[in-house]
Design a protein around this motif. Structure first.
Motif, PDB file in Angstrom:
ATOM      1  N   VAL A   1       0.764  -1.084  -0.156  1.00 43.74           N
ATOM      2  CA  VAL A   1       0.027  -0.038  -0.078  1.00 43.74           C
ATOM      3  C   VAL A   1       0.742   1.329   0.072  1.00 43.74           C
ATOM      4  CG1 VAL A   1      -1.477   1.562   1.286  1.00 43.74           C
ATOM      5  CG2 VAL A   1      -1.893  -1.202   1.214  1.00 43.74           C
ATOM      6  N   ALA A   2       1.924   1.256   1.041  1.00 45.53           N
ATOM      7  CA  ALA A   2       2.874   2.475   0.980  1.00 45.53           C
ATOM      8  C   ALA A   2       3.467   2.608  -0.393  1.00 45.53           C
ATOM      9  CB  ALA A   2       3.766   2.368   1.812  1.00 45.53           C
ATOM     10  N   ARG A   3       3.880   1.674  -1.165  1.00 48.05           N
ATOM     11  CA  ARG A   3       4.445   1.624  -2.272  1.00 48.05           C
ATOM     12  C   ARG A   3       3.696   2.197  -3.478  1.00 48.05           C
ATOM     13  NH1 ARG A   3       7.099  -3.719  -4.101  1.00 48.05           N
ATOM     14  NH2 ARG A   3       5.098  -4.475  -4.297  1.00 48.05           N
ATOM     15  N   ALA A   4       2.433   1.567  -3.398  1.00 45.40           N
ATOM     16  CA  ALA A   4       1.452   2.339  -4.349  1.00 45.40           C
ATOM     17  C   ALA A   4       1.303   3.765  -4.151  1.00 45.40           C
ATOM     18  CB  ALA A   4       0.044   1.375  -4.451  1.00 45.40           C
ATOM     19  N   LEU A   5       0.980   4.221  -2.881  1.00 49.11           N
ATOM     20  CA  LEU A   5       0.721   5.633  -2.663  1.00 49.11           C
ATOM     21  C   LEU A   5       1.903   6.409  -2.831  1.00 49.11           C
ATOM     22  CD1 LEU A   5      -1.001   5.273   0.902  1.00 49.11           C
ATOM     23  CD2 LEU A   5      -2.141   6.053  -1.148  1.00 49.11           C
TER      24      LEU A   5
END
Length: 393
Positions: free
Chosen positions: A18-22
């Motif tokens: 999720v952090a990578r996508a954001l």
């Protein structure tokens, strides 16, 4: 060359993914949605923060509201849901195109007489309306050309009340490009910097029909959905495509090559919340959809609607899964395992555990209960849904 299939366990949500996508949404996953109506609008708006690469195949078979007025006037596919999804995925920041976004989102008054409403469209074509004056050339000139095409072709009896200007622009572009939707959808996507891909699942002017448990047949999406007619009081057993009131073979409505490619390129396929038959299953009817999905080695996730769906009267969760699988198996072959077409069912924690167990018993598909709602038990938390899907890629 040797081909191997790899599987992995997924933590839901996966904080790292999720952090990578954001942090890099331009590199985000290619999540494909078979969706139609407004149920996915808020999720789509949130999805822009996670990925610019989502794909949305939208039913053009709507027969309600402003879309129906255009369909009757021009014998064309429905464009309202397409325009709505384009706007949901558009860049709404100051770095985007806020003036064009405002124009596409503008609606004419619902309670004014037709002549002054037509006059407002004429002012847009002339370039004197404040909304079009705010749009710089050459985009403004192109939009005016599309609206001019619309005005020239529109019958004098056309009902402008409540019309979306974005829908009128799409209709004019459709007429200007040889009665094809794809070119004008592409142009509109570029005009408002859409963070994803939005297409009609097919470019055909057809209607939906349903067969009821008592043998009756009903034609037209607005009759099926119960939004502009009395709700259906008998369970729906089957959805089909029809033309001039006659059922047609799905094989005669093939999925376009460009959409087959879009499905094959997906990192995850989602059957999202929405009216079961007219918004979700409708996209699965064209020939080739089931075969294309069955060949994809990616997660295929069903997130069922919350609350009451008038189209799912009397249907348990396992029955709704069966309704989605039916047209896919009819196309891919009845011997295709259900898990090749739907790999997971993800429900809110409020779902009855027995209902989840029945899905697995009947279809062999894992069904998970997760905390996915807001304080309103009939609304999904859009960021939780986005995080969930990103975590499974």
């Amino acid at each position: 060359m040797t081909k191997i299939t790899l599987t992995r366990s997924a933590q839901l949500p996966d904080d790292l993914r999720v952090a990578r996508a954001l942090s890099a949404p331009h590199l985000g996953p290619r999540i494909l949605f078979f969706s139609g109506g407004s149920a996915l609008t808020k999720v789509s708006r949130a999805l822009k923060s996670y990925t610019y690469n989502s794909a949305h195949l939208i039913t053009p078979f709507d027969s309600g509201g402003s879309s129906q007025v255009l369909r009757e006037a021009f014998d064309m596919p429905a464009v309202g849901d397409l325009r709505s999804r384009l706007m949901a995925l558009a860049d709404e920041s100051d770095l985007g195109q806020p003036d064009i976004y405002a124009l596409f989102s503008h609606r004419l008054a619902k309670d004014a007489p037709s002549p002054p409403l037509r006059g407002e469209v004429e002012a847009l074509v002339a370039g004197t309306h404040p909304l079009i004056k705010a749009v710089s050339s050459p985009v403004g000139l192109l939009i005016r050309d599309f609206l001019r095409e619309f005005l020239v072709a529109a019958p004098m009896t056309f009902d402008y009340r409540g019309a979306s200007i974005g829908n009128l622009i799409l209709a004019g572009g459709y007429l200007a490009h040889g009665r094809q939707l794809e070119p004008v959808l592409f142009l509109m996507s570029k005009m408002v910097d859409v963070r994803g891909t939005v297409r009609g699942v097919v470019d055909c002017n057809l209607q939906l029909g349903v067969e009821l448990a008592d043998g009756r047949r009903i034609h037209g999406q607005r009759q099926i959905s119960g939004k502009e007619a009395a709700p259906i009081d008998t369970p729906i057993t089957r959805l089909f495509l029809c033309q001039q009131g006659q059922e047609i073979d799905p094989a005669s409505v093939p999925l376009p090559k460009r959409n087959r490619k879009l499905i094959r390129q997906a990192d995850l396929i989602c059957y999202p919340p929405g009216s079961l038959f007219s918004s979700v299953v409708a996209n699965l009817l064209p020939g080739g959809v089931g075969r294309t999905i069955a060949r994809c080695e990616v997660p295929k996730v069903y997130v069922p609607s919350l609350g009451t769906d008038p189209e799912a009267l009397g249907l348990r969760l396992a029955d709704r899964v069966a309704a989605i699988l039916a047209p896919l198996r009819a196309d891919a072959g009845m011997d295709v395992p259900a898990t090749r077409l739907m790999s997971h069912v993800l429900c809110d924690g409020s779902e009855d555990p027995a209902a989840c167990a029945e899905v697995t018993e009947r279809h062999g598909i894992p069904c998970q209960r997760l905390p996915l709602t807001t304080d309103d038990p009939e609304r999904y938390d859009r960021d939780r849904i986005c995080a969930l899907l990103v975590s499974m890629v």
